[in-house]
Structures are given as structure tokens and as C-alpha cells.
Scaffold this active site. Sequence first.
Site, PDB file in Angstrom:
ATOM      1  CB  THR A 383      -0.945  -0.033   1.398  1.00  0.00           C
ATOM      2  OG1 THR A 383      -0.104   0.010   2.427  1.00  0.00           O
ATOM      3  CG2 THR A 383      -1.755  -1.293   1.138  1.00  0.00           C
ATOM      4  N   GLY A 384       0.339   2.250  -0.499  1.00  0.00           N
ATOM      5  CA  GLY A 384       1.122   3.541  -0.743  1.00  0.00           C
ATOM      6  C   GLY A 384       2.178   3.428  -1.557  1.00  0.00           C
ATOM      7  CB  SER A 387       5.094   8.833  -3.883  1.00  0.00           C
ATOM      8  OG  SER A 387       4.054   8.744  -2.806  1.00  0.00           O
ATOM      9  CB  ILE A 389       8.754   3.924   1.984  1.00  0.00           C
ATOM     10  CG1 ILE A 389       9.496   5.016   2.922  1.00  0.00           C
ATOM     11  CG2 ILE A 389       9.087   2.518   2.532  1.00  0.00           C
ATOM     12  CD1 ILE A 389       9.120   4.861   4.417  1.00  0.00           C
ATOM     13  CB  SER A 515       6.737   6.005  13.308  1.00  0.00           C
ATOM     14  OG  SER A 515       7.364   6.964  13.719  1.00  0.00           O
ATOM     15  CE1 TYR A 528       2.571   8.219  10.964  1.00  0.00           C
ATOM     16  CE2 TYR A 528       4.319   8.629  12.377  1.00  0.00           C
ATOM     17  CZ  TYR A 528       3.853   8.101  11.260  1.00  0.00           C
ATOM     18  OH  TYR A 528       4.553   7.293  10.406  1.00  0.00           O
TER      19      TYR A 528
END
Length: 662
Positions: A383-384, A387, A389, A515, A528
Amino acid sequence: MSYFVTGATGFVGRFLVSKLLKRKGTIHVLVRKGSEKKLDAIAEKMDWDRSRIVVVTGDLAKPKLGLTAAQIKALNGKVLHFFHLAAIYDLSADAESQKIANVEGTRHAVQLATAIKAGCFHHTSSIAAAGLYPGVFREDMFDEAEGLSDPYFRTKHDSEGLVRKECKVPYRIYRPGAVVGHSQTGEIDKIDGPYYLFTLIKKMRQALPQWMPTLGIEGGRINIVPVDFVVDAMDHIAHKKGLDGHCFHLVDPNPQRIGEVLNIFCRAAHAPEMTMRLDARMLAVVPSAVRGAVLNLPPVKRFTSMLLKDLRLPPQTLKLITYPTRFDSRETERALKGSKIAVPDLESYAWRLWDFWERHLDPDLFVDRSLRGKVENKVVLITGGSSGIGRASALKVAEAGAKVIIVARGEEELTKTRDEILALGGKCWAYTCDLTDLASCDELVKKVLHDHKHVDVLVNNAGRSIRRSVEASYDRFHDYERTMQLNYFGCLRLIMGFLPGMTQRHKGHIINISSIGVLASSPRFSAYVASKAALDAFSRCAQAEFSGKNIAFTTVNMPLVKTPMIAPTKMYDSIPTLSPEEAADLVVKAIIERPSRVATRMGIFAATLNALVPKAYEVIMNTAFEMFPDSAAAKGDRKALRSEQPSSEQIAFAALMRGVHW
């Protein structure tokens, strides 16, 4: 003078043949049909004189080793020394194969030696023939053996008994200790005996500095002998007159306990030594019924099995930790007197054994650690993937031969990335999906399973980051809803969608891009970090449930990466960050190694510091909070956004704690 050797292609056998070639005479070697090429390779490596080697095709499992009447007639009366070494020397081999090779093979070898009227039958037994005899086992002892429940011990004992009872020609029996590599070269052909400890020592070396004292175990004495001593002693004793009917312990007269053996190899490997050693025999005070009950508890059995698998230790080796037997070798010492043949001190050649193992036999050398080996022709969903990573990771796995599925909300960028992968020769499919919409997530799962049947690796990379202090978020509760919707619920929906197929196929890998902020508890990132921490917690719980189904969960605690997601915070332009390609390398590491977590040293250090001294860590984080105010973007000040520049103190602090979000 003529010789007959079984097991010539085995480890001890090949060195014995080399030794016999220094004497006069022809050497007949038994070779199983189909193993001729193996013999040729060994002969070339050992530099044998092939003109003196006669290959005899046969089979241990057949009477008289499968030789024909013509072959037996040709050998009749011509073999002065018949060396029987062919056997299974492996504690982990199954009972039936050991019985065929060790017991029936010896029976058939004795039959052949009798049929050809061999001058002397030299039987290579083992100290295992003594079983787990408590005390000193002499060379003239045999029936006194105890603890023969293990198939290897039992078959070595029974095969020696066959020689004693059924051999009609003169015989001599040799009982070597645990045979290791050559004392001058370290050469060995397989992992067995003391070599099972090497993986543990290697892991200690990787985890701890050499100077650090560690806790170890103490137990029985391990009798280790190098192969060159064994063949030198056998060759010398075999050709000495007046020793027929005797048994010889080819052992170290001064064996060391397992704790000291471990430390000798630790020194050879430059690993930390076990300074304090607990004697395993202390467990003897616990009643055997209680020990058995505890060890048979499902969680204990599962943990023990997992630990042994990780250390590559066969379960059969555990009983040898408290090995109770010592061996008297006065008969051997008397036979070798004046020959200068003696067991070298283990300390003098342990480094050669370690060096050879590390260069040639370390199991890690044979593990495919390439990305291609893990993902070729497998379905990897990222996913993502349009662009940052996700795009960099998609390019890497596509190059390695994976069937890459990239998912993103923006169709234009997604199509561009797909076309780039296809132009490079990769396999790629693009699906648009709004991961904040659970219905859209369900539709994505349905389409992917329809088109590709399953997903092997799911990389939850898409995410939303918000840098804003709690105080500035009193009226922005939607910040927390938005981050949870994408970073947690969207990922969770995909996991729930693809997990049933992984469970059914008993394989799969789910990688969640988290993260470093989860480890560092970074201020101003409460929305986040909380959403990422929720996914981390889910992964840890699910990992325990799916571990037995060969489904791995990996959390990648990604440090600060130069992606469009951090662009609104201009201060990050002057702070050390990873490139998307460097971040993709962490994703690749997760795919190859399948660990529970991939994190930087700074992230692990921050989490450890927070756990050990939480108040001190709180002060450090508060200092950072005061030093790095809310950005102009977080305040909604577009005018200040253009002129926002970090101070030298901020740059220095961020460089010191590289990768942490501030």
C-alpha cells in the site's frame, strides 16, 4: 598384503584409506551402486593412487554385502585386513535406518569376512556402545553397558555384540570418542557431536562483546578426538601382532567437562566465555516424575522445540549434557607405546575446527538470503506504492521477480509507477483504493483475491502523519480520527481480508511500516504515534496466535524518511533523514529475515532508556518538545511557512538523535 574397507567414502574411512596407501598392498573399497562419482571426487581430493584402489560394488543391506560368488572367490584368502567402518554416525537418524546400516550392515560384513577368510576383521564401534554407563567403562567391558534406549547407542552396542559372537575370523574392535575434524586442517564433512554447540557460540558472539562474562552450564565430560589421531591409532594397532580379540578405546585420557569445552571453542571463536557455570546435574534433586510432568507441559515442549530449532540442536543431544561415562584406555596406551601417537590437546587445534566450520559448514552459509529467493513469483501487495517508501520497495521486489501489487488513492502516480516497473521487465498490477474507506478496503481485497487468488506478503505502508502538540489539538479531534482510520483501521481491514487465505495455505507474511516514534514516544506526534502503536500492539498479539501457522508479523519502526508526508514541516529539510531507497532496504530486510521487529539502534536505545529510567527520559523528551515548537503548517500560518528555518541548536540536537521525529 591386501585390504578391504567398507565406509571408504565416509569421513574416517577416507583418511584411513590415505593412511593405508602409505603401506604396501591393494585396497578394495566397498561402494554402493551410484556412488562411484563420489568415490572419484574423494580420491582426487585426497590424492589417492588409483592404481592401488579396487572398487567393489555392494550393499550393506544385503547378505555378504551383496557380493557375487565370483567376487567372493576372487577375494578368497587374499585380504589380510578387513576394516569395517560403514555405519550411520548420527544421533538424529531414525531407528530403522540405523538398525539396517549399523546392525545388519555389520552382520553382512562379518559374513563376507568369514567367507573370504580375512586375516583379521577390524570393527569400528564407538564409545556409544557403553550407553550411559555411570562410571568408568573399561576396554574389557561390554555387557555392563546401561542406558541403551537411544537407537544410536543400541545399534552400536548390538553391532559390536555381533562381532563378538558371530565373527569366525580373528577380530579387533575400536571404540573412538566423538570424532572431530583433522587437528592440522580442521577438515570435517558434516555437523555432528561438539559441532552442534557452534551455532550457540556464534549467536553469543553476535549478541555480546567478547569481554562480557556470561552464565553457562556444566555437565559431564565430552570425549573429543581428532580424526587424524583415530586413523593413526587404528593403523598402528591393526598392524601390531598379538592383539586379536582385544577392544581399544580411542579416546582422550583426560576429557574435559562440557562447560570447559564450550569455553575452549568460545575462545577460538572470539566469543564471550561462560564465566559462571551451573551444573546441570543439580536438576537430579527434582524427582524424575516431576521433571517429566513439567517438561511434557505443552508450553514447555513448544518453547523447548523452538529453542532447539533456533540453535539447530537435535533433541537427542540434551541427554549428553550430563553424560556420566568415563573411559579407561590403558589397553590402547599400551598398544601405542613408543609410536608417538597421542591425542593432541583440544586447545591447540580448536581454532582450526572453528575456522573450518565457519568457512565451510555453518548452516547460515547455505540459507538463501537473497530477496529473489524469498519473493520470486510470489504475490507482494504494497500500500502507498505510488511514491516514497512504497514505490522504492515495489521497484526492489519487482526486480527480484515478485508479482507486485501496488495500491494507492491517486491513480495518475500509481499508473506511472506501474508503468515504470513494467518497463524495467517486472510484473506489476495497480489498484486504486481509499484506505480510509472500509468499504473500499473490502472491495480491494475482493478484487485482489479474484485476480491473484492469494497474497504472500502484505506490506502496510500507506500512512498519515500529523505533527501537532496536544495543546494545539484541543479543537482538532478529527486529527486522531483520521490517523486511526488510515494507520490502524485501514491496515487492519486488509490484514483481516488476506489472513484467512494465509491461514489456509499455512504461509504468509504481514509487514507493518510503523515509526521510530512508537519506540521514542516522540512529543507533538501523539495522534500519529498512537495510531501506529495500536497496529504494533495488534501485531504482537496476532503474532502469538499465528506463529504455529507459519505466518509472520513484522513491525518496521521506520526512522525519519524524506517523503512527501514530511514536506509540510520545513524544518525537516535541514535534518538528517533516510532516502526512500534506504528505507526500502529496511523493508527488504524484513521480507528476507522475517523478524518480529526491524528498528534502528537509536530507536531501540530510546525504548530501552525509557523503560529503565522513565523520569530521566521524560526530561529529555520535554527538552526536545520545548526546543522544537509547532511548525507553521501545524499552526495554519501560511505566511510563516515560507520563512520557517531551523536553528543551529535544533539541527545539532536532531543530528545527535538521528532519525527521531521532533
